[in-house]
Scaffold this motif. Structure first.
Motif, PDB file in Angstrom:
ATOM      1  N   SER A  13      45.997 -19.092  95.356  1.00 60.07           N
ATOM      2  CA  SER A  13      46.423 -20.481  95.528  1.00 60.07           C
ATOM      3  C   SER A  13      47.177 -20.604  96.839  1.00 60.07           C
ATOM      4  CB  SER A  13      47.317 -20.919  94.356  1.00 60.07           C
ATOM      5  OG  SER A  13      48.503 -20.155  94.324  1.00 60.07           O
ATOM      6  N   VAL A  14      47.088 -21.797  97.418  1.00 58.39           N
ATOM      7  CA  VAL A  14      47.858 -22.093  98.629  1.00 58.39           C
ATOM      8  C   VAL A  14      48.698 -23.320  98.324  1.00 58.39           C
ATOM      9  CG1 VAL A  14      47.805 -22.473 101.118  1.00 58.39           C
ATOM     10  CG2 VAL A  14      45.895 -21.276 100.008  1.00 58.39           C
ATOM     11  N   GLU A  15      50.003 -23.166  98.391  1.00 56.19           N
ATOM     12  CA  GLU A  15      50.922 -24.245  98.057  1.00 56.19           C
ATOM     13  C   GLU A  15      51.278 -24.989  99.339  1.00 56.19           C
ATOM     14  OE1 GLU A  15      54.384 -26.538  97.284  1.00 56.19           O
ATOM     15  OE2 GLU A  15      54.184 -24.975  98.794  1.00 56.19           O
ATOM     16  N   CYS A  16      51.036 -26.297  99.358  1.00 57.46           N
ATOM     17  CA  CYS A  16      51.170 -27.071 100.600  1.00 57.46           C
ATOM     18  C   CYS A  16      52.113 -28.254 100.445  1.00 57.46           C
ATOM     19  CB  CYS A  16      49.800 -27.580 101.038  1.00 57.46           C
ATOM     20  SG  CYS A  16      48.559 -26.300 101.205  1.00 57.46           S
ATOM     21  N   VAL A  17      53.068 -28.180  99.531  1.00 60.91           N
ATOM     22  CA  VAL A  17      53.975 -29.307  99.304  1.00 60.91           C
ATOM     23  C   VAL A  17      55.428 -28.907  99.592  1.00 60.91           C
ATOM     24  CG1 VAL A  17      54.693 -31.124  97.705  1.00 60.91           C
ATOM     25  CG2 VAL A  17      52.442 -30.059  97.440  1.00 60.91           C
ATOM     26  N   GLY A  18      55.886 -27.866  98.886  1.00 62.78           N
ATOM     27  CA  GLY A  18      57.261 -27.411  99.107  1.00 62.78           C
ATOM     28  C   GLY A  18      58.229 -27.857  98.031  1.00 62.78           C
ATOM     29  N   VAL A  19      57.740 -28.582  97.019  1.00 65.64           N
ATOM     30  CA  VAL A  19      58.654 -28.925  95.923  1.00 65.64           C
ATOM     31  C   VAL A  19      58.464 -27.930  94.780  1.00 65.64           C
ATOM     32  CG1 VAL A  19      58.698 -31.374  96.556  1.00 65.64           C
ATOM     33  CG2 VAL A  19      57.129 -30.592  94.773  1.00 65.64           C
ATOM     34  N   HIS A  20      59.514 -27.787  93.984  1.00 67.10           N
ATOM     35  CA  HIS A  20      59.566 -26.746  92.974  1.00 67.10           C
ATOM     36  C   HIS A  20      58.368 -26.777  92.025  1.00 67.10           C
ATOM     37  CE1 HIS A  20      61.230 -24.774  89.307  1.00 67.10           C
ATOM     38  NE2 HIS A  20      61.533 -23.886  90.245  1.00 67.10           N
ATOM     39  N   ALA A  21      58.022 -27.997  91.566  1.00 65.60           N
ATOM     40  CA  ALA A  21      56.924 -28.111  90.591  1.00 65.60           C
ATOM     41  C   ALA A  21      55.605 -27.614  91.195  1.00 65.60           C
ATOM     42  CB  ALA A  21      56.780 -29.567  90.141  1.00 65.60           C
ATOM     43  N   ALA A  22      55.411 -27.872  92.481  1.00 67.62           N
ATOM     44  CA  ALA A  22      54.165 -27.452  93.127  1.00 67.62           C
ATOM     45  C   ALA A  22      54.139 -25.929  93.285  1.00 67.62           C
ATOM     46  CB  ALA A  22      54.020 -28.134  94.485  1.00 67.62           C
ATOM     47  N   ILE A  23      55.272 -25.343  93.595  1.00 66.93           N
ATOM     48  CA  ILE A  23      55.334 -23.877  93.719  1.00 66.93           C
ATOM     49  C   ILE A  23      55.049 -23.248  92.350  1.00 66.93           C
ATOM     50  CG2 ILE A  23      56.816 -21.898  94.280  1.00 66.93           C
ATOM     51  CD1 ILE A  23      58.228 -23.778  96.340  1.00 66.93           C
ATOM     52  N   GLN A  24      55.622 -23.857  91.323  1.00 73.58           N
ATOM     53  CA  GLN A  24      55.393 -23.387  89.958  1.00 73.58           C
ATOM     54  C   GLN A  24      53.902 -23.460  89.610  1.00 73.58           C
ATOM     55  OE1 GLN A  24      58.601 -22.655  88.946  1.00 73.58           O
ATOM     56  NE2 GLN A  24      57.472 -21.317  87.571  1.00 73.58           N
ATOM     57  N   THR A  25      53.269 -24.574  89.948  1.00 75.63           N
ATOM     58  CA  THR A  25      51.826 -24.720  89.689  1.00 75.63           C
ATOM     59  C   THR A  25      51.042 -23.653  90.438  1.00 75.63           C
ATOM     60  OG1 THR A  25      52.035 -27.096  89.343  1.00 75.63           O
ATOM     61  CG2 THR A  25      49.846 -26.300  89.939  1.00 75.63           C
ATOM     62  N   SER A  26      51.438 -23.396  91.689  1.00 79.20           N
ATOM     63  CA  SER A  26      50.691 -22.416  92.490  1.00 79.20           C
ATOM     64  C   SER A  26      50.799 -21.018  91.880  1.00 79.20           C
ATOM     65  CB  SER A  26      51.180 -22.424  93.950  1.00 79.20           C
ATOM     66  OG  SER A  26      52.471 -21.868  94.049  1.00 79.20           O
ATOM     67  N   ILE A  27      51.909 -20.732  91.211  1.00 80.38           N
ATOM     68  CA  ILE A  27      52.065 -19.426  90.543  1.00 80.38           C
ATOM     69  C   ILE A  27      51.255 -19.400  89.238  1.00 80.38           C
ATOM     70  CG2 ILE A  27      53.715 -17.888  89.389  1.00 80.38           C
ATOM     71  CD1 ILE A  27      55.856 -18.924  91.408  1.00 80.38           C
ATOM     72  N   ASN A  28      51.359 -20.480  88.479  1.00 81.63           N
ATOM     73  CA  ASN A  28      50.709 -20.495  87.165  1.00 81.63           C
ATOM     74  C   ASN A  28      49.182 -20.577  87.226  1.00 81.63           C
ATOM     75  OD1 ASN A  28      53.223 -20.393  85.974  1.00 81.63           O
ATOM     76  ND2 ASN A  28      53.387 -22.607  85.724  1.00 81.63           N
ATOM     77  N   VAL A  29      48.675 -21.102  88.330  1.00 81.43           N
ATOM     78  CA  VAL A  29      47.236 -21.367  88.379  1.00 81.43           C
ATOM     79  C   VAL A  29      46.411 -20.111  88.720  1.00 81.43           C
ATOM     80  CG1 VAL A  29      46.993 -22.054  90.834  1.00 81.43           C
ATOM     81  CG2 VAL A  29      45.624 -23.199  89.067  1.00 81.43           C
ATOM     82  N   VAL A  30      47.072 -19.044  89.211  1.00 80.32           N
ATOM     83  CA  VAL A  30      46.274 -17.868  89.600  1.00 80.32           C
ATOM     84  C   VAL A  30      46.095 -16.890  88.442  1.00 80.32           C
ATOM     85  CG1 VAL A  30      46.894 -17.993  92.062  1.00 80.32           C
ATOM     86  CG2 VAL A  30      48.214 -16.526  90.529  1.00 80.32           C
ATOM     87  N   ARG A  31      45.013 -16.158  88.518  1.00 83.38           N
ATOM     88  CA  ARG A  31      44.679 -15.122  87.521  1.00 83.38           C
ATOM     89  C   ARG A  31      45.569 -13.905  87.713  1.00 83.38           C
ATOM     90  NH1 ARG A  31      42.695 -11.228  90.740  1.00 83.38           N
ATOM     91  NH2 ARG A  31      41.209 -11.734  92.392  1.00 83.38           N
TER      92      ARG A  31
END
Ligand SMILES: [Zn+2]
Ligand SMILES: [Zn+2]
Length: 345
Positions: free
Chosen positions: A240-258
């Motif tokens: 995943s590549v996180e391109c926002v910088g807010v906490h929820a987006a970073i969390q999503t980028s961690i949770n979405v990977v295998r």
């Protein structure tokens, strides 16, 4: 000269300020021909980045060299150039290792006295210190529109995709389809993924992401993590590549990977400290990378890829405005009424 200046929370003002002049022997003076409003300018607008009152803002710009100091070797008056959003000296230990973003005397444009006291690019002129290592010539025949973003968001997008370790056939999730996310959708495809998902809440952004080859996932309609897991046999994305910088987006980028996946964070964080799920990272053998882009390392090859038609960063430009409309431009960008605004002078 005319410039957009920071005055306080949600207050940018177009002012007449003194034209900057060359101070050091490695400086170049540029007449700016195109500048842009970047997502990180909104950190200033929202008072998340400390900036002194009256500072000239803006750090994405292209221009024509008007004057150079005696030690500038690569440029002469009349050259068309694109600037990295920060300076690099080119000769400190970290520059010599190729980590220009970690240059020991780096300074950032348009962020006032806390970040090196440089001028900003949302203006008619700017002085560029360490010009030889901060500027890149624009290829003959390339428009300002095509060149401008390699100084910041195009390089950031490429840097994010490269550090996500995308392999041919992979599934990639791009979290956030703002300007950086949209260009990440383009950059990710250079590495041969089978599928690129783009996650956002804004329909127009997702439409553009789809045009650039992504599968749109609207966070208003579905849980993006569950949706992508469902479409990958329950595993999740390879990276995943996180391109926002807010906490929820970073969390999503961690949770979405295998398990065994890679997370690459390029969004400018809106907080200094966040919760990091160590146990989750350990259990899943995750690789987590974060960082601001090593722009100088990527400008030249990205200009080549744009010239070859393999990247099309100018397609994200939604609005062309004048510096005089600076206040309105910030309001529109903050309200998500514009995908990407450029100032034509
Ligand atoms: Zn920026
Ligand atoms: Zn350096």
């Amino acid at each position: 000269m005319k410039a957009i200046t920071y005055q306080g929370l949600h207050e940018m003002r177009v002012e007449d300020v003194p034209k900057p002049t060359i101070q050091g022997s490695r400086d170049a003076l540029l007449r700016i021909t195109l500048s842009a409003l970047c997502g990180s300018d909104l950190h200033i607008y929202n008072q998340r980045s400390p900036v002194n009152e009256g500072a000239v803002v803006g750090h994405e710009f292209v221009g024509v060299v008007e004057e150079t100091g005696p030690e500038v070797m690569r440029f002469k008056p009349g050259d068309r150039v694109v600037a990295a959003f920060y300076t690099a000296c080119g000769h400190c230990d970290l520059c010599r290792r190729g980590w220009f973003s970690q240059c020991q005397s780096k300074a950032t444009f348009g962020h006032g006295e806390f970040w090196g006291g440089l001028g900003g690019g949302q203006a008619e002129y700017v002085v560029v210190p360490d010009a030889d290592h901060t500027l890149e010539p624009i290829p003959v025949g390339m428009s300002d529109d095509d060149a401008i973003f390699v100084g910041d968001i195009m390089s950031t997008a490429y840097f994010g995709a490269e550090r996500a370790e995308i392999k041919p056939g992979d599934v990639v999730a791009v979290v956030g389809a703002g300007p950086v996310g949209l260009l990440t959708v383009q950059a990710a495809q250079l590495f041969g993924p089978a599928r690129v998902y783009a996650i956002d809440f804004v329909d127009q952004r997702l439409e553009l992401a789809q045009q650039f080859g992504a599968i749109p996932v609207n966070g208003k309609e579905v849980n993006p993590v569950e949706q992508i897991q469902k479409e990958t046999g329950g595993r999740g994305a390879d990276s995943s590549v996180e391109c926002v910088g807010v906490h929820a987006a970073i969390q999503t980028s961690i949770n979405v990977v295998r398990g065994g996946g890679t997370i690459s964070v390029v969004g400018v964080p809106d907080k200094t400290i966040g919760d990091f799920p160590y146990i989750h990272a350990w259990l899943k053998d995750l690789t987590f990378r974060a960082g601001w882009c090593n722009v100088q390392a990527h400008m030249r090859p990205l200009l080549e890829l744009i010239a070859a038609g393999k990247l099309k960063p100018a397609e994200i430009i939604s609005h062309r405005m004048k510096l005089d409309d600076g206040e309105e431009a910030y309001r529109m960008f903050e309200a998500h009424e514009a995908t990407k605004i450029v100032f034509t002078g």
